[in-house]
Design a protein around this motif. Structure first.
Motif, short mmCIF file in Angstrom:
data_model
loop_
_atom_site.label_atom_id
_atom_site.label_comp_id
_atom_site.label_asym_id
_atom_site.label_seq_id
_atom_site.Cartn_x
_atom_site.Cartn_y
_atom_site.Cartn_z
N LEU A 31 -2.71 1.15 -2.38
CA LEU A 31 -4.10 0.71 -2.54
C LEU A 31 -4.87 1.64 -3.47
O LEU A 31 -5.58 1.18 -4.38
CB LEU A 31 -4.79 0.64 -1.18
CG LEU A 31 -6.30 0.37 -1.20
CD1 LEU A 31 -6.61 -0.96 -1.88
CD2 LEU A 31 -6.86 0.41 0.22
N VAL A 32 -4.76 2.94 -3.24
CA VAL A 32 -5.46 3.91 -4.08
C VAL A 32 -5.02 3.77 -5.53
O VAL A 32 -5.84 3.81 -6.47
CB VAL A 32 -5.22 5.34 -3.57
CG1 VAL A 32 -5.78 6.38 -4.55
CG2 VAL A 32 -5.88 5.53 -2.20
N ALA A 33 -3.72 3.58 -5.74
CA ALA A 33 -3.20 3.41 -7.10
C ALA A 33 -3.75 2.14 -7.74
O ALA A 33 -4.15 2.14 -8.91
CB ALA A 33 -1.67 3.37 -7.07
N PHE A 34 -3.80 1.05 -6.98
CA PHE A 34 -4.31 -0.21 -7.52
C PHE A 34 -5.79 -0.08 -7.90
O PHE A 34 -6.22 -0.59 -8.95
CB PHE A 34 -4.15 -1.33 -6.49
CG PHE A 34 -2.73 -1.84 -6.36
CD1 PHE A 34 -1.75 -1.50 -7.27
CD2 PHE A 34 -2.40 -2.67 -5.30
CE1 PHE A 34 -0.45 -1.98 -7.14
CE2 PHE A 34 -1.11 -3.17 -5.16
CZ PHE A 34 -0.14 -2.81 -6.08
N ILE A 35 -6.58 0.57 -7.06
CA ILE A 35 -8.01 0.73 -7.34
C ILE A 35 -8.21 1.62 -8.56
O ILE A 35 -9.01 1.30 -9.45
CB ILE A 35 -8.74 1.29 -6.12
CG1 ILE A 35 -8.75 0.26 -4.98
CG2 ILE A 35 -10.18 1.69 -6.48
CD1 ILE A 35 -9.34 0.77 -3.69
N THR A 61 -5.05 -7.42 -7.65
CA THR A 61 -3.99 -6.54 -7.16
C THR A 61 -4.54 -5.53 -6.16
O THR A 61 -3.89 -5.19 -5.16
CB THR A 61 -3.33 -5.81 -8.35
OG1 THR A 61 -2.81 -6.78 -9.26
CG2 THR A 61 -2.20 -4.92 -7.88
N ALA A 62 -5.76 -5.04 -6.41
CA ALA A 62 -6.39 -4.11 -5.46
C ALA A 62 -6.63 -4.79 -4.11
O ALA A 62 -6.49 -4.16 -3.05
CB ALA A 62 -7.70 -3.59 -6.04
N VAL A 63 -7.00 -6.08 -4.14
CA VAL A 63 -7.17 -6.82 -2.88
C VAL A 63 -5.86 -6.90 -2.13
O VAL A 63 -5.81 -6.77 -0.90
CB VAL A 63 -7.73 -8.24 -3.17
CG1 VAL A 63 -7.74 -9.08 -1.89
CG2 VAL A 63 -9.12 -8.16 -3.77
N VAL A 64 -4.76 -7.09 -2.86
CA VAL A 64 -3.43 -7.07 -2.24
C VAL A 64 -3.22 -5.74 -1.51
O VAL A 64 -2.72 -5.70 -0.38
CB VAL A 64 -2.33 -7.27 -3.31
CG1 VAL A 64 -0.95 -6.91 -2.77
CG2 VAL A 64 -2.33 -8.71 -3.80
N GLY A 65 -3.63 -4.64 -2.15
CA GLY A 65 -3.49 -3.32 -1.54
C GLY A 65 -4.29 -3.18 -0.27
O GLY A 65 -3.83 -2.58 0.71
N VAL A 66 -5.51 -3.74 -0.24
CA VAL A 66 -6.37 -3.67 0.95
C VAL A 66 -5.70 -4.39 2.12
O VAL A 66 -5.62 -3.87 3.24
CB VAL A 66 -7.76 -4.26 0.67
CG1 VAL A 66 -8.55 -4.39 1.97
CG2 VAL A 66 -8.52 -3.42 -0.34
N VAL A 67 -5.22 -5.61 1.87
CA VAL A 67 -4.56 -6.39 2.92
C VAL A 67 -3.30 -5.68 3.41
O VAL A 67 -3.02 -5.65 4.62
CB VAL A 67 -4.22 -7.80 2.40
CG1 VAL A 67 -3.38 -8.57 3.42
CG2 VAL A 67 -5.50 -8.57 2.10
N ASN A 68 -2.57 -5.06 2.50
CA ASN A 68 -1.36 -4.33 2.85
C ASN A 68 -1.67 -3.20 3.83
O ASN A 68 -0.96 -2.98 4.82
CB ASN A 68 -0.72 -3.78 1.57
CG ASN A 68 0.71 -3.33 1.77
OD1 ASN A 68 1.38 -3.75 2.70
ND2 ASN A 68 1.17 -2.47 0.88
N VAL A 69 -2.76 -2.48 3.57
CA VAL A 69 -3.16 -1.39 4.46
C VAL A 69 -3.57 -1.92 5.83
O VAL A 69 -3.10 -1.45 6.88
CB VAL A 69 -4.31 -0.58 3.85
CG1 VAL A 69 -4.88 0.41 4.87
CG2 VAL A 69 -3.85 0.17 2.61
#
Length: 463
Positions: free
Chosen positions: A157-161, A294-302
C-alpha cells in the motif's frame, strides 16, 4: 526474614512476545514495498530506456530469480548463523540494493539491483515466518505469522501511494530509492531481537534458550514444558537433505510445503500486484487514474488481512482457505467475463473494480497469510530449515513464472482467457485444500510433528 520473588507480569511478557514478533514481521514490510513499487515505476522505466514488453517482464521477474537464490541460501544461513543474523543480512541487502536500483545508469545495473534485492527478500521470506513461529506460543502463532502478511500488505500500500504521488513527475528513481529508508529502520530494529530459542537448543545453548523463553512466556511451567518438548524432538539427529532422503514422512511435509507455495502463487495475486496499472488500463482507466486505482487495491489488501489475523486462530486454516479460493475463483471469472464482453460504460468499469477488489479480499484473508502459517507449522524441527527453504524457493520460482508470463499470456492467450485460467486454478485449489490441508489451529508444533512422523495422513496431522 522471608524473601518474596516476583515474576514479570503476564501482560508485560505477552507484550514483549508480540513486540519481538512485530519487529521480525517488518521483513514483510520490506517485501511488500519492493513488490508494490515496481508496478508504478515500470512504465516510466520502459520509456526512459526504451525497453520491450519482454524486457519489462524480465525487470519484474529478475527480483523473483534473486529471491529464489536467496531462499536457497537462507536455509544454510539460518541454520548455521541463526535466524537473527540472517535477518540482519537481509536488512542490509535491502538498503544497498534499493539504492543501487535508484541510481542505476542502465537496464543492466537495474537488473543487477533487482536480483540483489531479490536475494534480500528470499532470505527474509524464509527467515521471518520461521523465526516468528519459533518465538510464538501455539495460542497466538497463527495470528502472529499473519501479522507478517499484514506488513507485506502495508508495504504494498505504501509503495502504491508513493508511486501515485511521484507519478506526476515521473520520478521512478525516487520510487525505488525511498525503500532504503524503512530498510535502515528495519536493520536497526533487528539488532534488538533475541535469538530463536529453538535454534539455541539446536546449537546446544540450553540456558540461553531458557533465558529467552523466560522473557517471552507467561510462567516457568510453560518454559520448562516447551524446553522439554524441544529436547524430545532434538533426539532425532537427522537433518536437512539427509533426513529428506531417509525419512518418507519428512518428504511428505516437504512436498506438501512446495505444493502450498505453488497454490499461493498461481492464485494470480502477484499478477495483480506487479501489473495492477496494466489491469486497470484494460478496464479503460488512464495512467494516473490507474495508479490511484492501484492504491485502492493496496488499501483493500491491508484491511482484508485483518480478517485473517482476527479469525485464523478461532475459525481455523481450512475453512478460511476454502472460502478465500472460492472468492478468488469467482472474482477472476467475472473479471474475465467483463473484459470479454467489453468494458465501455462507467458502470462496467465500477463493476470490474468491485470484482477485482473482491479477489484481493479473498487472497488477503486466506492464501496470503495462511500458506506461510502452514508452511512454518508442518515441518519437523530437525528438518525445518531444509523444508521451509524448499517451500520458499518454490514460492519464488513460481512467482518468477507468473511475473515472466503474464504480459505474454495477455498477448497470445487473450485478456479474458488469461483471467479465466486463474479462475480455474483457484477452483482447483479448493479441491486440493479439502483433500490434503490439515487443521492446525491451537496445536503445538511438536504435536503436529509427532502425528506427521507417525505416518498419519496429511489432513489429519493437526488432530
Amino acid at each position: 526474614m522471608s524473601t518474596t520473588t516476583y515474576s514479570v507480569p503476564t501482560a508485560k511478557k505477552s507484550g514483549k512476545t508480540l513486540l519481538t514478533g512485530g519487529v521480525a514481521a517488518l521483513a514483510g514490510l520490506m517485501f511488500g514495498l519492493d513488490i508494490g513499487v515496481i508496478s508504478g515505476a515500470l512504465g516510466f522505466i520502459a520509456k526512459q530506456f526504451s525497453v520491450s514488453e519482454t524486457m519489462q517482464e524480465l525487470i519484474v521477474s529478475s527480483m523473483m530469480f534473486g529471491a529464489a537464490v536467496g531462499a536457497i541460501l537462507a536455509g544454510y544461513l539460518s541454520s548455521s548463523f541463526g535466524r537473527k543474523r540472517s535477518l540482519i543480512l537481509s536488512a542490509t541487502l535491502f538498503v544497498v540494493s534499493s539504492l543501487l536500483c535508484a541510481l542505476a545508469p542502465s537496464v543492466g545495473w537495474l537488473l543487477a539491483g533487482r536480483v540483489l534485492l531479490g536475494v534480500a527478500i528470499g532470505v527474509a521470506t524464509f527467515t521471518a515466518p520461521l523465526y516468528i513461529s519459533e518465538i510464538a506460543d501455539e495460542a497466538r502463532r497463527g495470528s502472529m505469522i499473519s501479522t507478517y502478511q499484514l506488513m507485506i500488505t502495508i508495504g504494498i500500500l505504501v509503495a502504491f501511494i508513493s508511486d501515485a504521488l511521484l507519478s506526476y513527475s515521473g520520478a521512478w528513481r525516487w520510487m525505488l530509492g525511498l525503500v532504503a529508508i524503512p530498510g535502515a529502520l528495519f536493520l536497526a530494529g533487528v539488532f534488538v531481537l533475541p535469538d530463536s530459542p529453538r535454534w539455541l537448543m539446536m546449537k546446544g545453548r540450553r540456558q540461553d534458550a531458557v533465558d529467552v523463553l523466560n522473557d517471552l512466556r507467561q510462567d516457568d511451567a510453560a518454559v520448562q514444558s516447551e524446553i522439554k518438548e524441544i529436547e524430545d524432538q532434538l533426539r532425532n539427529k537427522q537433518q536437512g537433505f539427509a533426513m529428506f532422503r531417509a525419512n518418507s514422512n519428512f518428504r511428505r511435509s516437504v512436498w506438501f510445503g512446495v505444493l502450498l507455495q505453488v497454490m499461493q502463487q498461481f492464485t494470480g495475486m502477484n499478477v495483480v500486484m506487479y501489473y495492477a496499472p496494466k489491469i486497470f488500463g484494460l478496464a479503460g482507466f488512464g495512467q494516473n487514474a490507474s495508479l490511484w486505482g492501484t492504491a485502492v487495491v493496496g488499501v483493500v489488501n491491508v484491511l482484508a488481512t485483518f480478517i485473517a489475523i482476527g479469525l485464523v486462530d478461532r475459525w481455523g486454516r481450512r475453512p478460511m482457505l476454502i472460502s478465500g479460493f472460492a472468492v478468488m475463483a469467482i472474482g477472476m471469472g467475472i473479471l474475465g467475463l467483463l473484459i470479454f464482453a467489453g468494458i465501455d460504460s462507467e458502470l462496467q468499469r465500477i463493476l470490474a473494480i468491485a470484482v477485482l477488489l473482491c479477489f484481493i479480499t479473498g487472497f488477503a484473508f486466506s492464501a496470503g497469510p495462511l500458506i506461510w502459517v502452514l508452511c512454518s507449522e508442518v515441518q519437523p524441527l530437525q528438518g525445518r530449515d531444509f523444508g521451509i527453504a524448499c517451500s520458499t524457493f518454490t514460492n519464488w520460482a513460481a512467482n518468477f513464472v507468473v511475473g515472466q508470463t503474464f504480459l505474454t499470456l495477455l498477448s497470445t492467450f487473450g485478456n479474458a482467457q488469461t483471467f479465466w485460467l486463474y479462475a480455474a486454478l483457484n477452483a482447483l485449489f479448493i479441491v486440493v485444500t479439502i483433500t490434503l490441508v490439515p487443521e492446525t489451529k491451537g496445536i503445538s508444533l511438536e504435536h503436529i510433528e509427532r502425528n506427521l512422523m507417525e505416518g498419519r495422513k496429511l489432513r489429519a496431522i493437526g488432530r
